[in-house]
Design an enzyme around this catalytic site. Structure first.
Site, PDB file in Angstrom:
ATOM      1  N   CYS A  59      -4.959   8.176  -5.597  1.00  0.00           N
ATOM      2  CA  CYS A  59      -4.257   7.494  -4.325  1.00  0.00           C
ATOM      3  C   CYS A  59      -4.511   6.498  -4.291  1.00  0.00           C
ATOM      4  O   CYS A  59      -5.113   5.344  -4.957  1.00  0.00           O
ATOM      5  CB  CYS A  59      -5.693   8.224  -3.279  1.00  0.00           C
ATOM      6  SG  CYS A  59      -5.865   7.518  -1.812  1.00  0.00           S
ATOM      7  N   GLY A  60      -3.342   5.562  -3.950  1.00  0.00           N
ATOM      8  CA  GLY A  60      -2.573   4.769  -4.295  1.00  0.00           C
ATOM      9  C   GLY A  60      -2.848   3.484  -3.195  1.00  0.00           C
ATOM     10  O   GLY A  60      -3.333   2.431  -3.495  1.00  0.00           O
ATOM     11  N   GLU A 113     -10.053  13.339  -0.856  1.00  0.00           N
ATOM     12  CA  GLU A 113      -9.283  12.408  -0.257  1.00  0.00           C
ATOM     13  C   GLU A 113      -9.456  13.491   1.251  1.00  0.00           C
ATOM     14  O   GLU A 113      -9.421  14.412   1.550  1.00  0.00           O
ATOM     15  CB  GLU A 113      -7.835  11.946   0.056  1.00  0.00           C
ATOM     16  CG  GLU A 113      -7.259  11.845  -1.184  1.00  0.00           C
ATOM     17  CD  GLU A 113      -5.699  11.735  -1.071  1.00  0.00           C
ATOM     18  OE1 GLU A 113      -5.229  12.330  -0.473  1.00  0.00           O
ATOM     19  OE2 GLU A 113      -4.684  11.261  -2.023  1.00  0.00           O
ATOM     20  N   HIS A 126      -9.849   3.761   4.784  1.00  0.00           N
ATOM     21  CA  HIS A 126     -11.347   4.477   3.732  1.00  0.00           C
ATOM     22  C   HIS A 126     -12.384   3.241   3.638  1.00  0.00           C
ATOM     23  O   HIS A 126     -12.616   2.502   4.370  1.00  0.00           O
ATOM     24  CB  HIS A 126     -10.434   3.203   2.440  1.00  0.00           C
ATOM     25  CG  HIS A 126      -8.811   3.565   1.841  1.00  0.00           C
ATOM     26  ND1 HIS A 126      -8.550   4.638   0.749  1.00  0.00           N
ATOM     27  CD2 HIS A 126      -7.618   3.568   2.678  1.00  0.00           C
ATOM     28  CE1 HIS A 126      -7.505   5.468   1.462  1.00  0.00           C
ATOM     29  NE2 HIS A 126      -7.121   4.300   2.132  1.00  0.00           N
ATOM     30  N   ASN A 144      -0.577  13.070  -7.620  1.00  0.00           N
ATOM     31  CA  ASN A 144      -0.958  12.852  -6.771  1.00  0.00           C
ATOM     32  C   ASN A 144       0.611  13.049  -6.389  1.00  0.00           C
ATOM     33  O   ASN A 144       1.825  12.442  -5.890  1.00  0.00           O
ATOM     34  CB  ASN A 144      -0.574  11.736  -5.485  1.00  0.00           C
ATOM     35  CG  ASN A 144      -2.061  11.721  -4.589  1.00  0.00           C
ATOM     36  OD1 ASN A 144      -1.260  11.076  -3.941  1.00  0.00           O
ATOM     37  ND2 ASN A 144      -2.125  12.784  -4.096  1.00  0.00           N
ATOM     38  N   CYS A 160       0.672   5.963   2.842  1.00  0.00           N
ATOM     39  CA  CYS A 160       0.444   7.006   1.671  1.00  0.00           C
ATOM     40  C   CYS A 160       0.630   6.625   0.157  1.00  0.00           C
ATOM     41  O   CYS A 160       1.989   5.958   0.035  1.00  0.00           O
ATOM     42  CB  CYS A 160       1.092   7.831   1.530  1.00  0.00           C
ATOM     43  SG  CYS A 160       0.742   9.111  -0.079  1.00  0.00           S
ATOM     44  N   GLY A 209      -5.967   4.350  -1.469  1.00  0.00           N
ATOM     45  CA  GLY A 209      -7.255   4.233  -1.402  1.00  0.00           C
ATOM     46  C   GLY A 209      -7.754   3.388  -2.880  1.00  0.00           C
ATOM     47  O   GLY A 209      -8.089   2.143  -2.956  1.00  0.00           O
TER      48      GLY A 209
END
Ligand SMILES: N[C@@H](CCC[C@H](N)C(=O)O)C(=O)O
Length: 278
Positions: free
Chosen positions: A220-221, A211, A162, A14, A76, A223
């Site tokens: 995606c952290g 995303e 999310h 990412n 993020c 996520g």
């Protein structure tokens, strides 16, 4: 012609263009367009978006994140690990445990250092927010039917929004078809990041993400944190256990602690540095 120095970094693939605003000048009104430009793989540098490393009154450093489409997000996870690595290695901080401010509030980072380089970063991502108004998400929909299949929706805010969908086979998940539909669905007035999860066992899961503002990314952290929280809420996993999340770009280690905070551990890496002209 303007120019700006950058560092390209990634967390499990990412990747973002990082700009150090302790040293560089960038006008507020130019930020969304610069994010779009640098992200362009044909005419820019190529990335999932742009991250600004900024001074803050609340912490030694602040992260601001812009998606590929120029929209600004409030958090993020992969970006926080990269900002932590950058801040430690560039001596913006002196101790291995420090705070990083974000638009959704400060988080605590702890870097693991080997030969003066940061290998791993653990971020205390704080408490997940579980009310629909936290995303926001309108209406009471618990499920969504797409191409004759009905998916359960588990909304979780990790500072950014999310929705997690559990599937039986991650390879068959409708990532690029249902992902963009839910991202922009009217029940999510500010958009949403869409995660598909296949539970492997009580301590591991497969994960893929669409995303908001960037589309498919390798990882995606926030996520992954939301997916573990959703797994616990659904009874697949337990609070206090470290869960291995297998993302397209590699593994993250996530624990939703008994105290209520979500801990995320993973790598952060530098790709290159340079000067961008625009
Ligand atoms: N890749 C990120 C999340 C980036 C922001 C997201 N697309 C949003 O709009 O909320 C992560 O690692 O968490």
């Amino acid at each position: 012609m303007k120019q700006i120095s950058f560092t390209k970094m990634h967390g499990l693939g990412n990747n973002y263009i990082y700009i150090n605003l302790f040293e560089e000048q960038l006008a507020e009104e130019d930020m969304p367009e610069l994010a779009r430009k640098v992200s362009d793989i044909y005419r820019g540098i190529g990335s999932d978006g742009m991250i600004l490393i900024c001074p803050s009154e609340k912490a030694p450093v602040k992260m601001r994140i812009f998606n590929k489409d120029g929209s600004e997000a409030k958090s993020c996870g992969n970006g926080l690990r990269c900002v932590a690595k950058y801040a430690f290695e560039h001596k913006l901080v002196q101790e291995p445990v420090f705070q990083i401010d974000t638009i959704s509030g400060p988080v605590t980072a702890e870097v693991t250092v080997k030969d003066e380089l940061v290998e791993y970063v653990t971020i205390n991502m704080g408490q997940p927010r579980l009310r629909r108004t936290d995303l926001p998400m309108y209406g009471g929909a618990e499920t969504f039917t797409f191409e004759d299949k009905t998916y359960g929706l588990t909304p979780v805010s990790m500072g950014n929004p999310h929705v997690v969908l559990f599937v039986e086979n991650i390879e068959a998940a409708p990532l690029t078809t249902l992902g963009p539909i839910l991202e922009k669905h009217e029940m999510f007035p500010e958009g949403v990041n869409v995660e598909f999860v296949e539970v492997i066992n009580e301590v591991s899961m497969h994960f893929r993400v669409w995303e908001r503002g960037s589309g498919v990314t390798q990882a995606c952290g926030t996520g992954a944190c939301a997916a573990v929280v959703a797994g616990v809420l659904k009874g697949y996993m337990q609070r206090g256990e470290e869960i291995t999340v297998h993302l397209a770009g590699g593994d993250l280690f996530i624990t939703w602690t008994e105290a209520g905070e979500v801990m995320m551990k993973g790598p952060a890496e530098v790709i290159c540095t340079g000067v961008y002209q625009y």
